[in-house]
Design a protein around this motif. Sequence first.
Motif, mmCIF file in Angstrom:
data_model
loop_
_atom_site.group_PDB
_atom_site.id
_atom_site.type_symbol
_atom_site.label_atom_id
_atom_site.label_comp_id
_atom_site.label_asym_id
_atom_site.label_seq_id
_atom_site.Cartn_x
_atom_site.Cartn_y
_atom_site.Cartn_z
ATOM 1 N N THR A 85 1.510 -8.514 1.068
ATOM 2 C CA THR A 85 0.696 -8.467 1.961
ATOM 3 C C THR A 85 -0.635 -9.052 1.382
ATOM 4 O O THR A 85 -1.488 -9.687 2.250
ATOM 5 C CB THR A 85 0.288 -6.888 2.242
ATOM 6 N N ASN A 95 0.770 2.643 -7.300
ATOM 7 C CA ASN A 95 -0.248 3.047 -6.906
ATOM 8 C C ASN A 95 -1.455 1.694 -6.469
ATOM 9 O O ASN A 95 -2.501 1.831 -6.723
ATOM 10 C CB ASN A 95 -1.066 3.960 -7.931
ATOM 11 N N HIS A 96 -0.667 0.748 -6.018
ATOM 12 C CA HIS A 96 -1.524 -0.417 -5.606
ATOM 13 C C HIS A 96 -2.160 -0.254 -4.361
ATOM 14 O O HIS A 96 -1.146 0.224 -3.409
ATOM 15 C CB HIS A 96 -0.734 -1.648 -5.886
ATOM 16 N N PRO A 97 -3.199 -0.539 -3.904
ATOM 17 C CA PRO A 97 -4.044 -0.186 -2.582
ATOM 18 C C PRO A 97 -3.171 -1.115 -1.898
ATOM 19 O O PRO A 97 -3.251 -0.665 -0.559
ATOM 20 C CB PRO A 97 -5.377 -0.408 -2.760
ATOM 21 N N MET A 98 -2.890 -2.263 -2.075
ATOM 22 C CA MET A 98 -2.040 -3.204 -1.231
ATOM 23 C C MET A 98 -0.832 -3.806 -1.839
ATOM 24 O O MET A 98 -1.011 -4.250 -2.849
ATOM 25 C CB MET A 98 -3.186 -4.365 -0.793
ATOM 26 N N GLY A 99 0.288 -4.141 -1.200
ATOM 27 C CA GLY A 99 1.410 -4.643 -1.772
ATOM 28 C C GLY A 99 1.275 -6.162 -1.841
ATOM 29 O O GLY A 99 0.347 -6.722 -1.337
ATOM 30 N N ASP A 104 6.532 -4.588 -1.141
ATOM 31 C CA ASP A 104 5.224 -3.855 -1.101
ATOM 32 C C ASP A 104 5.185 -2.328 -1.170
ATOM 33 O O ASP A 104 4.262 -1.666 -1.880
ATOM 34 C CB ASP A 104 4.632 -4.254 0.239
ATOM 35 N N LYS A 105 6.117 -1.632 -0.670
ATOM 36 C CA LYS A 105 6.392 -0.179 -0.730
ATOM 37 C C LYS A 105 6.535 0.368 -2.288
ATOM 38 O O LYS A 105 5.674 1.349 -2.505
ATOM 39 C CB LYS A 105 7.383 0.214 -0.126
ATOM 40 N N GLN A 148 2.979 -0.363 -3.805
ATOM 41 C CA GLN A 148 1.999 0.666 -3.514
ATOM 42 C C GLN A 148 2.297 2.378 -3.773
ATOM 43 O O GLN A 148 1.417 2.850 -4.532
ATOM 44 C CB GLN A 148 1.838 0.666 -1.726
#
Length: 284
Positions: free
Chosen positions: A230, A223-227, A215-216, A219
């Motif tokens: 998640t 630049n994804h707002p949510m992994g 997820d990190k 993100q």
Amino acid sequence: MKIDKVMVIGAGQMGSGIAQVMAQAGKDVILQDLKDNFVNRGIQKIEQNLAKQVDKGKIDEEQKEATMLRIKPSTEIASAKEADIVIEAAVENMEVKKNVFARLDDLAPPHAILATNTSSLPITEIAATTKRADKVIGMHFMNPVPVMKLVEVIRGLATSDEVSDAVYDLAKQLNKTPVEVNDFPGFVSNRVLMPMINEAIYTVYEGVASPEDVDKVMQLGMNHPMGPLTLADFIGLDTCLYIMETLHEGFGDDKYRPCPLLRKYVKAGWLGRKTGRGFYVYDT
């Protein structure tokens, strides 16, 4: 084609969200589900969402009350006889949807549009259960409905221009951005999103990285707002699996094969936020 009265089938997260935005746009709404407690839960969710908007200063108390008064609860599918459009937001299962549309075809007035909020299933196949295939269309809202701007408008093989235009205009009345999409498995949103989520699950399955680190990467690096993991938990892992199976069956291509770890979690009942455990553990 004028749309004043809307019926929403299914008072869950998606259905209640659709009912809310319709009522806020000034439409009279019937929110229907199988049991009173399902409908009441949906009504309570709408009231909570509107209360948050009041707290944030986006609407006032009077607007909130006016919106709630436009929503009528129902446990009777026969309420469709009052609707200009019926939007089905039931479980993502083809047999369930076919049964609902066959019944709606008998109950809704001849002019009524029958729309489905399906995230992946063929509109043409659903329409074939009715005698009004020209009035059947996909209207795929994004979750959470009151926040997300996109609506995929999916025409079936027989959907008329008049119906497509009416639904396109309706989405704009809701302050949404409609995008016309052809009737292929997963449409655009889930045809692109779900294989990415599935591949993220494969990286965990193969020991490439932990869910947190996957997820990190997405993100902070993309630049994804949510992994993606998640997000999978938020959507529901059972829903993710069902959509992947629909893509796999629809295209016959193994690039859409669901990851074994996804199947394992679903069999274990680890479905994400709604069950308190998925790739992460949540307070229930």
